[in-house]
Design a protein around this motif. Structure first.
Motif, mmCIF file in Angstrom:
data_model
loop_
_atom_site.group_PDB
_atom_site.id
_atom_site.type_symbol
_atom_site.label_atom_id
_atom_site.label_comp_id
_atom_site.label_asym_id
_atom_site.label_seq_id
_atom_site.Cartn_x
_atom_site.Cartn_y
_atom_site.Cartn_z
ATOM 1 N N HIS A 186 4.075 5.085 -5.938
ATOM 2 C CA HIS A 186 3.973 4.778 -7.362
ATOM 3 C C HIS A 186 2.961 5.704 -8.039
ATOM 4 C CE1 HIS A 186 3.100 1.430 -10.577
ATOM 5 N NE2 HIS A 186 3.558 2.532 -11.117
ATOM 6 N N GLN A 187 1.793 5.837 -7.435
ATOM 7 C CA GLN A 187 0.751 6.678 -8.014
ATOM 8 C C GLN A 187 1.156 8.151 -8.035
ATOM 9 O OE1 GLN A 187 -1.850 5.421 -9.655
ATOM 10 N NE2 GLN A 187 -0.867 3.465 -9.153
ATOM 11 N N ASN A 188 1.876 8.575 -7.024
ATOM 12 C CA ASN A 188 2.356 9.962 -7.017
ATOM 13 C C ASN A 188 3.321 10.214 -8.176
ATOM 14 O OD1 ASN A 188 0.866 10.661 -4.770
ATOM 15 N ND2 ASN A 188 2.532 10.309 -3.319
ATOM 16 N N LEU A 189 4.161 9.230 -8.449
ATOM 17 C CA LEU A 189 5.100 9.376 -9.572
ATOM 18 C C LEU A 189 4.354 9.399 -10.904
ATOM 19 C CD1 LEU A 189 7.887 6.914 -8.355
ATOM 20 C CD2 LEU A 189 8.057 9.412 -8.470
ATOM 21 N N ILE A 190 3.341 8.543 -11.028
ATOM 22 C CA ILE A 190 2.537 8.534 -12.248
ATOM 23 C C ILE A 190 1.836 9.885 -12.426
ATOM 24 C CG2 ILE A 190 0.554 7.493 -13.402
ATOM 25 C CD1 ILE A 190 3.005 5.729 -13.422
ATOM 26 N N ALA A 191 1.302 10.420 -11.331
ATOM 27 C CA ALA A 191 0.625 11.716 -11.404
ATOM 28 C C ALA A 191 1.610 12.822 -11.781
ATOM 29 C CB ALA A 191 -0.036 12.029 -10.061
ATOM 30 N N GLN A 192 2.832 12.714 -11.249
ATOM 31 C CA GLN A 192 3.860 13.709 -11.577
ATOM 32 C C GLN A 192 4.200 13.674 -13.066
ATOM 33 O OE1 GLN A 192 7.290 13.453 -9.022
ATOM 34 N NE2 GLN A 192 8.585 14.661 -10.386
ATOM 35 N N TRP A 193 4.291 12.460 -13.616
ATOM 36 C CA TRP A 193 4.575 12.335 -15.052
ATOM 37 C C TRP A 193 3.360 12.750 -15.888
ATOM 38 C CZ3 TRP A 193 2.009 8.991 -18.423
ATOM 39 C CH2 TRP A 193 2.511 8.978 -19.729
ATOM 40 N N SER A 194 2.168 12.433 -15.424
ATOM 41 C CA SER A 194 0.954 12.728 -16.191
ATOM 42 C C SER A 194 0.780 14.227 -16.424
ATOM 43 C CB SER A 194 -0.285 12.177 -15.470
ATOM 44 O OG SER A 194 -0.221 10.769 -15.385
ATOM 45 N N GLU B 286 13.375 2.700 -9.059
ATOM 46 C CA GLU B 286 13.976 2.924 -10.381
ATOM 47 C C GLU B 286 13.117 3.868 -11.212
ATOM 48 O OE1 GLU B 286 14.408 -0.986 -11.916
ATOM 49 O OE2 GLU B 286 16.181 -1.468 -10.680
ATOM 50 N N LEU B 287 11.795 3.781 -11.054
ATOM 51 C CA LEU B 287 10.905 4.708 -11.753
ATOM 52 C C LEU B 287 11.137 6.136 -11.272
ATOM 53 C CD1 LEU B 287 8.496 5.513 -13.520
ATOM 54 C CD2 LEU B 287 6.982 4.770 -11.654
ATOM 55 N N THR C 195 0.827 -1.203 0.000
ATOM 56 C CA THR C 195 0.000 0.000 0.000
ATOM 57 C C THR C 195 0.861 1.253 0.000
ATOM 58 O OG1 THR C 195 -1.806 -1.131 1.162
ATOM 59 C CG2 THR C 195 -1.772 1.274 1.270
ATOM 60 N N THR C 196 1.899 1.251 0.821
ATOM 61 C CA THR C 196 2.813 2.401 0.885
ATOM 62 C C THR C 196 3.547 2.590 -0.439
ATOM 63 O OG1 THR C 196 3.125 2.081 3.269
ATOM 64 C CG2 THR C 196 4.784 3.384 2.104
ATOM 65 N N ILE C 197 4.045 1.478 -0.994
ATOM 66 C CA ILE C 197 4.761 1.559 -2.268
ATOM 67 C C ILE C 197 3.826 2.022 -3.377
ATOM 68 C CG2 ILE C 197 6.094 0.247 -3.966
ATOM 69 C CD1 ILE C 197 6.777 -1.717 -1.644
ATOM 70 N N SER C 198 2.603 1.513 -3.377
ATOM 71 C CA SER C 198 1.633 1.900 -4.407
ATOM 72 C C SER C 198 1.307 3.392 -4.328
ATOM 73 C CB SER C 198 0.344 1.076 -4.255
ATOM 74 O OG SER C 198 0.582 -0.293 -4.497
ATOM 75 N N HIS C 199 1.255 3.921 -3.117
ATOM 76 C CA HIS C 199 0.983 5.349 -2.960
ATOM 77 C C HIS C 199 2.104 6.170 -3.600
ATOM 78 C CE1 HIS C 199 -0.676 8.977 -1.180
ATOM 79 N NE2 HIS C 199 0.505 9.263 -0.659
#
Length: 215
Positions: A107-115, A197-198, A101-105
């Motif tokens: 992860h989603q922040n990084l996706i939002a940053q790229w989006s 790495e992402l 759950t922590t890692i996914s949070h």
């Protein structure tokens, strides 16, 4: 006479179950090794007369009660061991689920940053290389993103598989065997490393985009 033998057999079984159960589970739960000895000693003090007194009238009966106590002890130990294994696995799985759950949070922040570079027209104009996969840094970012997404699914599936085993109360070898926890640990660790790495790939791509913007 038969009723007395039946009552005695029931008492032997109950005393053996209580002794093995208390010596194994409660002592372990309280983290007190000495408790194992005292639970076992007390149980044997109660059990001994039930096994020895009948020998005065019938050695066969006494032997049968000894075998009954031994079989009950073995069966109770196996049940307690299995219950402890399931409890330990369930606790470990809960810790891994919290980690995912922590890692996914993150992860989603990084996706939002790229989006933002895709969805914000201003950012897309200012940093066009963030959407250009011909740029090596952007291409590496997309690969890292795909890897993180794939490993996220794998980690979640491993946890879901173990949960389905627990729900049926018949955990498979994957759940309780030596490979079960190791598989989950590896999947979560791989996912965590992929998200790291992402993050690094996104930082590198953004640095490259800013250099391109400055000309």
């Amino acid at each position: 006479m038969e009723m007395m033998i039946l009552v005695l057999a029931v008492l032997v079984v109950l005393t053996t179950v209580a002794t093995v159960g208390l010596a194994g589970s409660r002592a372990h739960r309280h983290d007190d090794p000495d408790a194992t000895f005292w639970y076992a000693f007390t149980g044997l003090c109660v059990l001994a007369p039930m096994l020895l007194i009948p020998a005065m009238t019938s050695r066969v009966l006494s032997g049968a009660l000894v075998l009954l106590a031994a079989g009950t002890a073995i069966a109770t130990h196996m049940v307690c061991r299995r219950t402890a294994d399931i409890a330990a696995f369930t606790s470990h799985r809960a810790e891994l689920a919290a980690a995912v759950t922590t890692i996914s949070h993150r992860h989603q922040n990084l996706i939002a940053q790229w989006s933002r570079y895709e969805l914000d027209p201003g950012a897309a104009i200012d940093f066009p290389t963030m959407s250009d996969v011909s740029v090596p840094e952007t291409s590496a970012l997309i690969r890292a993103m795909n890897a993180a997404n794939r490993l996220q699914r794998r980690a979640v599936e491993a946890l879901d598989l173990s949960a389905s085993g627990e729900a049926t109360h018949e955990p498979s070898a994957h759940v309780l065997g030596a490979a079960g926890p190791a598989v989950m640990d590896d999947d979560v660790a791989h996912y965590q490393r992929a998200v790291s790495e992402l993050a690094a790939a996104l930082e590198t791509a953004e640095d490259s985009a800013r250099r391109y913007q400055r000309g």
